[in-house]
Design a protein around this motif. Structure first.
Motif, PDB file in Angstrom:
ATOM      1  N   LEU A 116     -68.808  42.726 -45.916  1.00 46.70           N
ATOM      2  CA  LEU A 116     -68.663  41.691 -44.891  1.00 46.70           C
ATOM      3  C   LEU A 116     -67.192  41.385 -44.617  1.00 46.70           C
ATOM      4  N   HIS A 117     -66.333  41.566 -45.615  1.00 43.95           N
ATOM      5  CA  HIS A 117     -64.897  41.348 -45.426  1.00 43.95           C
ATOM      6  C   HIS A 117     -64.302  42.322 -44.415  1.00 43.95           C
ATOM      7  N   ALA A 118     -65.035  43.349 -44.062  1.00 41.80           N
ATOM      8  CA  ALA A 118     -64.528  44.361 -43.128  1.00 41.80           C
ATOM      9  C   ALA A 118     -64.940  44.092 -41.682  1.00 41.80           C
ATOM     10  N   LYS A 119     -65.584  42.986 -41.424  1.00 41.27           N
ATOM     11  CA  LYS A 119     -66.135  42.720 -40.082  1.00 41.27           C
ATOM     12  C   LYS A 119     -65.064  42.807 -38.998  1.00 41.27           C
ATOM     13  N   ALA A 120     -63.952  42.107 -39.186  1.00 45.75           N
ATOM     14  CA  ALA A 120     -62.896  42.112 -38.169  1.00 45.75           C
ATOM     15  C   ALA A 120     -62.269  43.499 -38.026  1.00 45.75           C
ATOM     16  N   PHE A 121     -62.128  44.199 -39.129  1.00 48.29           N
ATOM     17  CA  PHE A 121     -61.544  45.541 -39.116  1.00 48.29           C
ATOM     18  C   PHE A 121     -62.435  46.515 -38.351  1.00 48.29           C
ATOM     19  N   VAL A 122     -63.733  46.448 -38.573  1.00 46.99           N
ATOM     20  CA  VAL A 122     -64.675  47.396 -37.967  1.00 46.99           C
ATOM     21  C   VAL A 122     -64.884  47.114 -36.491  1.00 46.99           C
ATOM     22  N   GLY A 123     -65.012  45.820 -36.133  1.00 49.97           N
ATOM     23  CA  GLY A 123     -65.312  45.489 -34.747  1.00 49.97           C
ATOM     24  C   GLY A 123     -66.706  45.940 -34.368  1.00 49.97           C
ATOM     25  N   ASN A 124     -66.869  46.491 -33.198  1.00 46.89           N
ATOM     26  CA  ASN A 124     -68.189  46.889 -32.700  1.00 46.89           C
ATOM     27  C   ASN A 124     -68.363  48.405 -32.774  1.00 46.89           C
ATOM     28  N   GLU A 125     -68.035  48.975 -33.929  1.00 44.58           N
ATOM     29  CA  GLU A 125     -68.108  50.425 -34.103  1.00 44.58           C
ATOM     30  C   GLU A 125     -68.976  50.774 -35.308  1.00 44.58           C
TER      31      GLU A 125
END
Length: 305
Positions: A116-125
């Motif tokens: 979940l900590h990666a949400k901003a990093f991943v975005g909509n991909e």
């Protein structure tokens, strides 16, 4: 369809199985001969076409960042002494060919929380999650196999492998529905660490996940599961209820470095292929085998006449 170009490596665990070595050292930095385990993971991502990696760290994990950063003093020393081979090894970890980012997980709430900590990093991909406890060896990297599966199905794709039935309580287990390819299954449900008597199969999730970004909505609402932690497997099972999640069965060699015995076996197996030590290690193993056989003979009970 969006290209899979991002990966997440959770590396915030406390590494309690390797204490006291991991009291002040990241378990991901434990070497397999001369290479930290996390470097094997990063290299697999690179070979699979991944462009950006987010490493989720915790306390005492700073050496991971340092390993992939430049070390000017060391590089200058090696250059002055003409140690060009060693200099290249050091420089290659800095110029590894992939973009590395870091974020800290302040509290150990489980794998699901780390992702979940990666949400901003991943975005909509779509993205890949790669666990450092599993090193994979196959002609086509396992991460690339998952990406290939995603290109066919446009859906999440989880790596699985057969394990002994009595070990199913250690893993997330799938309940396969049907084959949809040579080594791909559609899945009825995903179960986290079931009792071996209740496990729907012996196909275990083995540390590589290709996920669609919808997983984050579920992780934000996910209640703690097994071990009181936010379990990624539970969120994947919920995702499978709204969009298909597939499983790809891995047929290559998996090295489990998550416990002491697995780590020791992996070190020996990699050592037997390492150009600097393989011949001496093979001779030593043969010598050791002879010594152990002699010891066993000495301790065998004598037959009564």
């Amino acid at each position: 369809m969006a290209k899979v170009r991002k990966a997440v490596i959770p590396a915030a665990g406390l590494g309690t199985r390797f204490l006291p070595a991991t009291k002040a050292m990241a378990k991901e930095m434990l070497p397999i001969v001369d290479k930290p385990t996390i470097q094997f993971i990063v290299e697999e991502a690179l070979k699979s076409g991944i462009e950006d990696i987010l490493i989720v760290t915790g306390k005492s994990k700073r050496p991971i960042e340092d390993h992939f950063d430049s070390n000017i003093e060391l590089e200058s020393n090696l250059k002055e002494k003409g140690k060009t081979g060693l200099l290249k090894l050091v420089e290659d970890t800095t110029n590894i060919g992939i973009n590395l980012f870091f974020v800290r997980q302040s509290y150990p709430k489980g794998l699901g929380d780390a992702v979940l900590h990666a949400k901003a990093f991943v975005g909509n991909e779509p993205f890949v999650v790669m666990l450092g406890d599993d090193l994979m060896d196959s002609p086509v990297p396992l991460t690339k196999q998952l990406i290939n599966g995603h290109e066919k199905t446009h859906a999440s794709n989880i790596a699985v492998m057969e394990v002994p039935q009595e070990e199913t309580s250690k893993y997330g287990i799938i309940d396969p529905e049907s084959h949809v390819g040579d080594n791909m299954y559609s899945v009825k449900k995903f179960v986290e660490k079931p009792d071996p008597k209740e496990a729907p199969s012996n196909l275990a999730i083995i540390g590589r996940y290709l996920l669609t970004p919808e997983i984050f909505v579920l992780l934000e609402k996910q209640e703690p599961g097994a071990g009181g932690e936010i379990q990624l497997t539970d969120a994947i099972d919920k995702l499978n209820q709204t969009q298909r999640v597939f499983a790809t069965e891995f047929k290559g060699q998996r090295y489990d470095v998550g416990d002491k015995f697995g780590y020791m076996k992996t070190s020996i197996q990699y050592g037997l292929t390492h150009p600097e030590v393989k011949d001496r290690l093979r001779d030593y193993i043969k010598e050791l085998a002879g010594d152990l056989t002699a010891q066993d003979k000495k301790t065998e009970p004598k037959s009564k006449k």
